[in-house]
Structure formats: C-alpha cells, structure tokens
Design a protein around this motif. Structure first.
Motif, PDB file in Angstrom:
ATOM      1  N   TRP A   1       0.840  -1.211   0.000  1.00 24.50           N
ATOM      2  CA  TRP A   1       0.000   0.000   0.000  1.00 24.50           C
ATOM      3  C   TRP A   1       0.869   1.253   0.000  1.00 24.50           C
ATOM      4  O   TRP A   1       0.614   2.200  -0.742  1.00 24.50           O
TER       5      TRP A   1
ATOM      6  N   THR B   1       2.626   1.634  -3.467  1.00 24.37           N
ATOM      7  CA  THR B   1       1.673   2.028  -4.511  1.00 24.37           C
ATOM      8  C   THR B   1       1.255   3.480  -4.359  1.00 24.37           C
ATOM      9  O   THR B   1       1.285   4.253  -5.324  1.00 24.37           O
ATOM     10  N   THR B   2       0.850   3.875  -3.163  1.00 19.15           N
ATOM     11  CA  THR B   2       0.379   5.257  -2.983  1.00 19.15           C
ATOM     12  C   THR B   2       1.519   6.258  -3.132  1.00 19.15           C
ATOM     13  O   THR B   2       1.308   7.352  -3.682  1.00 19.15           O
ATOM     14  N   ASP B   3       2.708   5.901  -2.693  1.00 20.74           N
ATOM     15  CA  ASP B   3       3.840   6.819  -2.811  1.00 20.74           C
ATOM     16  C   ASP B   3       4.201   7.024  -4.282  1.00 20.74           C
ATOM     17  O   ASP B   3       4.367   8.164  -4.735  1.00 20.74           O
TER      18      ASP B   3
ATOM     19  N   GLY C   1       1.397   8.800  -6.210  1.00 23.28           N
ATOM     20  CA  GLY C   1       1.341  10.216  -5.820  1.00 23.28           C
ATOM     21  C   GLY C   1       2.438  11.031  -6.486  1.00 23.28           C
ATOM     22  O   GLY C   1       2.193  12.148  -6.973  1.00 23.28           O
TER      23      GLY C   1
END
Length: 136
Positions: free
Chosen positions: A28, A31-33, A36
């Motif tokens: 998670w 993926t989000t880093d 973003g």
C-alpha cells in the motif's frame, strides 16, 4: 491429550498473519507513494521517462504485494476455520463435588498409628522365596 498446540498459541499461524499484514501495508505504501509522485510530476509537466515508465512498474509491484498479503490473510482465515473442525477429547467428569458432605478431604492429616502397637505386631510376614528372588 492433543499433541498440537491450540491455534491461539501457534507461532507459525501468527507469523503468517503478521507477515501478511506487513506485506499489505508495504504494498500500500509503495503504490500510494509512487502513484502520488507520478501524479504530481505529470500535472506539473516535469515528468521524465524514468518517472513515468519505472513508476508504473513500481506501482504494479506494490499492487502485487497487496494481493500476496490478501492471499496470506485468507490462508490464515482458512487455517483458523479448519482448526475448529479438529476434534477435541471430551472432558470427563469423574465425580461431581458434593459440597454438603462432611467427608475427609485431602487437606486433613491422616491419623497417626496407635502407640500401644509394637513393630512386630504391625509388620507383615516375609516370604523367604520372594526375598531370595529379589536378592538375585
């Protein structure tokens, strides 16, 4: 008596749960880093080929880690469900406790032998054949 420990005390089970949750959290985060940073560089117009093409691969790696963690959690739930099907021996009640009786308990001291009995009177007769067979 079961030889296997209960599931609550099983180290491999809890290891599977902890590693699965950590894998989900790590995936998670990756993926989000990466998504973003890709979003900000693409909207700013400062994105390079490394940001765009490598970022997609790293975001895909994060989603694979999330999927592997979910599979691990599902395996842990499956192991927990199967462990409930394992038969446990029934507890045998030997004798119900009668709290109203005034019988002698284990905490009471046994009676001492009478002082007027001599050791010769209380001793059992010894069989010579048995004593000889023990001596060999």
């Amino acid at each position: 008596m079961p030889t296997r420990p209960r599931l609550v005390r099983s180290i491999p089970f809890w290891g599977l749960v902890v590693v699965s949750v950590a894998t989900i959290a790590g995936g998670w985060y990756i993926t989000t880093d990466k998504l973003g940073s890709m979003t900000t560089t693409l909207t700013d117009g400062t994105a390079t080929g490394v940001d765009v093409y490598v970022g997609q691969s790293i975001a895909q790696l994060g989603s694979i880690l999330i999927g592997a963690g979910v599979i691990g959690v599902l395996l842990a739930l499956g192991v927990a469900a199967v462990s409930t099907l394992r038969p446990y021996p029934a507890v045998e009640v030997v004798e119900p406790i009668d709290w109203t009786s005034e019988a002698e308990t284990a905490a009471d001291e046994p009676e001492a032998p009478k002082a007027d009995a001599t050791p010769a009177e209380t001793a059992e007769p010894v069989d010579a054949e048995v004593e000889a067979s023990v001596a060999r």
